[in-house]
Design a protein around this motif. Sequence first.
Motif, short mmCIF file in Angstrom:
data_model
loop_
_atom_site.label_atom_id
_atom_site.label_comp_id
_atom_site.label_asym_id
_atom_site.label_seq_id
_atom_site.Cartn_x
_atom_site.Cartn_y
_atom_site.Cartn_z
N ILE A 163 0.84 -1.20 0.00
CA ILE A 163 0.00 0.00 0.00
C ILE A 163 0.88 1.25 0.00
O ILE A 163 0.61 2.21 -0.73
N ALA A 164 1.95 1.23 0.80
CA ALA A 164 2.84 2.38 0.87
C ALA A 164 3.52 2.63 -0.47
O ALA A 164 3.60 3.77 -0.95
N VAL A 165 4.01 1.56 -1.13
CA VAL A 165 4.67 1.70 -2.43
C VAL A 165 3.70 2.20 -3.48
O VAL A 165 3.97 3.17 -4.21
N ALA A 166 2.55 1.52 -3.59
CA ALA A 166 1.57 1.87 -4.62
C ALA A 166 1.07 3.30 -4.44
O ALA A 166 0.95 4.07 -5.40
N ALA A 167 0.78 3.68 -3.19
CA ALA A 167 0.28 5.03 -2.93
C ALA A 167 1.34 6.07 -3.27
O ALA A 167 1.03 7.12 -3.85
N THR A 168 2.60 5.79 -2.92
CA THR A 168 3.68 6.74 -3.23
C THR A 168 3.83 6.92 -4.74
O THR A 168 3.98 8.05 -5.22
N ILE A 169 3.79 5.81 -5.48
CA ILE A 169 3.91 5.89 -6.94
C ILE A 169 2.75 6.70 -7.52
O ILE A 169 2.96 7.64 -8.32
N LEU A 170 1.53 6.36 -7.14
CA LEU A 170 0.35 7.02 -7.72
C LEU A 170 0.30 8.51 -7.34
O LEU A 170 -0.01 9.36 -8.18
N LEU A 171 0.59 8.81 -6.08
CA LEU A 171 0.53 10.20 -5.64
C LEU A 171 1.64 11.04 -6.28
O LEU A 171 1.43 12.20 -6.62
N THR A 172 2.83 10.44 -6.44
CA THR A 172 3.92 11.17 -7.09
C THR A 172 3.59 11.46 -8.55
O THR A 172 3.82 12.56 -9.04
N LEU A 173 3.05 10.45 -9.25
CA LEU A 173 2.69 10.64 -10.65
C LEU A 173 1.52 11.61 -10.80
O LEU A 173 1.49 12.41 -11.74
N GLY A 174 0.57 11.53 -9.88
CA GLY A 174 -0.65 12.33 -10.03
C GLY A 174 -0.59 13.72 -9.44
O GLY A 174 -1.24 14.64 -9.95
N LEU A 175 0.21 13.89 -8.36
CA LEU A 175 0.23 15.18 -7.67
C LEU A 175 1.58 15.88 -7.73
O LEU A 175 1.68 17.05 -7.36
N GLY A 176 2.61 15.19 -8.15
CA GLY A 176 3.94 15.80 -8.21
C GLY A 176 4.88 15.19 -7.18
O GLY A 176 4.46 14.48 -6.26
N VAL A 177 6.17 15.49 -7.34
CA VAL A 177 7.18 14.82 -6.53
C VAL A 177 7.10 15.21 -5.05
O VAL A 177 7.27 14.35 -4.16
N GLU A 178 6.87 16.47 -4.75
CA GLU A 178 6.84 16.88 -3.34
C GLU A 178 5.66 16.26 -2.62
O GLU A 178 5.80 15.73 -1.51
N ALA A 179 4.48 16.32 -3.24
CA ALA A 179 3.30 15.71 -2.62
C ALA A 179 3.49 14.21 -2.48
O ALA A 179 3.07 13.60 -1.50
N GLY A 180 4.13 13.60 -3.48
CA GLY A 180 4.33 12.16 -3.44
C GLY A 180 5.21 11.71 -2.30
O GLY A 180 4.86 10.80 -1.55
N VAL A 181 6.36 12.36 -2.14
CA VAL A 181 7.27 11.94 -1.08
C VAL A 181 6.72 12.30 0.30
O VAL A 181 6.86 11.52 1.26
N ALA A 182 6.06 13.44 0.41
CA ALA A 182 5.46 13.82 1.70
C ALA A 182 4.37 12.83 2.09
O ALA A 182 4.28 12.39 3.25
N SER A 183 3.54 12.45 1.13
CA SER A 183 2.48 11.48 1.38
C SER A 183 3.07 10.12 1.72
O SER A 183 2.56 9.40 2.59
N GLY A 184 4.16 9.76 1.03
CA GLY A 184 4.80 8.48 1.32
C GLY A 184 5.33 8.41 2.73
O GLY A 184 5.17 7.41 3.43
N VAL A 185 5.98 9.50 3.17
CA VAL A 185 6.50 9.54 4.54
C VAL A 185 5.35 9.46 5.54
O VAL A 185 5.39 8.68 6.50
N GLY A 186 4.31 10.27 5.31
CA GLY A 186 3.16 10.25 6.22
C GLY A 186 2.49 8.89 6.27
O GLY A 186 2.14 8.40 7.35
N LEU A 187 2.35 8.25 5.11
CA LEU A 187 1.72 6.93 5.06
C LEU A 187 2.58 5.89 5.77
O LEU A 187 2.06 5.01 6.46
N SER A 188 3.90 5.99 5.61
CA SER A 188 4.80 5.05 6.29
C SER A 188 4.65 5.15 7.81
O SER A 188 4.58 4.14 8.51
N VAL A 189 4.61 6.39 8.30
CA VAL A 189 4.46 6.59 9.75
C VAL A 189 3.12 6.06 10.22
O VAL A 189 3.02 5.37 11.25
N LEU A 190 2.05 6.34 9.47
CA LEU A 190 0.72 5.86 9.86
C LEU A 190 0.65 4.34 9.86
O LEU A 190 0.07 3.73 10.77
N LEU A 191 1.23 3.70 8.84
CA LEU A 191 1.23 2.24 8.78
C LEU A 191 2.03 1.65 9.94
O LEU A 191 1.65 0.63 10.51
N HIS A 192 3.15 2.30 10.27
CA HIS A 192 3.94 1.82 11.40
C HIS A 192 3.13 1.92 12.70
O HIS A 192 3.11 0.98 13.51
#
Length: 575
Positions: free
Chosen positions: A397-426
């Motif tokens: 979920i973390a990988v797929a969401a990071t890929i989709l958000l980066t492609l769809g919203l841009g690199v900054e939103a993608g990496v920020a969302s990926g970090v946030g999602l990683s913390v939430l999943l942890h």
Amino acid sequence: MHKYLPILDWGRTYDRQALSNDLIAAVIVTIMLIPQSLAYALLAGLPPEAGIYASIAPILLYAIFGTSRALAVGPVAVVSLLTASAVAQVAEQGTAGYAVAALTLAFLSGGFLVLLGVLRLGFLANFLSHPVIAGFITASGILIATSQLKHILGIGAGGHTLPEMLGAIFSHLDETNWITLLIGVTATAFLFWVRKGLKPALKRLGTPALLTDIAAKAGPVAAVVVTTLAVWAFDLGAHGVRIVGEVPQSLPPFTLPGLSPDLLGKLLVPAILISVIGFVESVSVAQTLAAKKRQRIDPDQELIGLGAANLGAAFTGGYPVTGGFARSVVNFDAGAETPAAGAFTAIGLAIAAVALTPLVYFLPNATLAATIIVAVLSLVDFSILKKTWGYAKSDFIAVAATILLTLGLGVEAGVASGVGLSVLLHLYKTSRPHVAEVGLVPGTQHFRNINRHKVLTDPSLVTLRVDESLYFVNARFLEDLIQKRVTEGCAIRNVVLMFSAVNDVDFSALESLEAINHRLRDMGIGLHLSEVKGPVMDRLKLSHLLSDLNGEVFLSQYDAWQKLAPEAGRKLSAV
């Protein structure tokens, strides 16, 4: 001083053999970096000379402050993309403000990295999990390659997300310059062949290994030379082929970043993201290469080394830099012994900046775009989706969401969302810790999960092994689990919490343990602890839990079993 100036360490033992190896590595890496630096500056939206400038002072500074013997610092694809995305929000490409913003971004990134290094906060980069990094780099590779299609086609198209880029490209397809397309496609095909087929072909011809390596790394230079000559000889610039044009023939100039509060405020968050992404990429490469020679790096000193490199870029006409995977591997494979190889590379690039820049006047942008595309497509790895799907759905979920958000919203939103999602999943995973009910393995003093092994149990005794540190997120979960278990059987007289895997108990968890103790006491059930680690016991002694405990603390679970499980009540569990 050795701690903060690693050059004093390796410099003392520097000898003629190391000098020879470093010089050879520097020649190979310099040949590779000349076209690559020009291409990455194009990707960042900066003049081509900015790529050369960003590869000189930063390398020299890293050689002084860095701890990796093989890491090659300079512009890289992902950081160049992040730079373009961040700077485009505050200035228009091609203006003086754009260049100043890029300098400011390098300045902020360098300052942030040095601060982290001095405070020894390198562990903060661990908040970026490997799946998130892999997803972000894969998505970035796709974005970078897509962004270069406009140069291959010879059209004008913009956008920062994949839908925007594709939409702009399709809307301008009718403007395609067919000569540019021919140059771009040919250069791309040639570079792919150089990467995959040239080295095996030369080996079959019996070419010496060193010449084979140099030829393989010089592929982009060959593409640059041939296409530049073609544009010059046939005056293709007059037919719409876009070229690099005039590049200043000079060493890196002294520059000053913009220090206005408004600009600093707008670039602070992007600078932090670039710093963290760059550090994670750099330290991963450095550790991998160091392990091959049984060397070690200091992550906190690496922060200082990379910070100094970025500060150097800010004051010499560059933009944010980090340790590049491809160039570092080339540097290592070419035999680099010390960071001096990087210093020699910087000298080679400085010579190129002074003497060779007039030769790239007719260099087509399509060739630089081809160089970028071939380099970044190696970063795209969709196999991480299959691997994480089969191993852990949360990581998928973390990988797929990071890929989709980066492609769809841009690199900054993608990496920020990926970090946030990683913390939430942890937090989610640790909020439901694994707690196993255990019993005694017959004939031993070992205790195992009653659902996995045939073990001895006693109806009056429940032993729960807690396999996670207890803190505010999971404390209530343990309360509910114990409450549910003790209400299932009225024969229960004692509950033992086996703390062999518990490394910490925070205040919220302490209050939960006190609540469990009072609740079990009201039910006539004793609460006991076993195998409590020293640091945890030290913390518990500061509270009232141990004095109020409705039971005992046992050194081992076997001691608890001998005292609390009557012989007559024991039975063998069924698996």
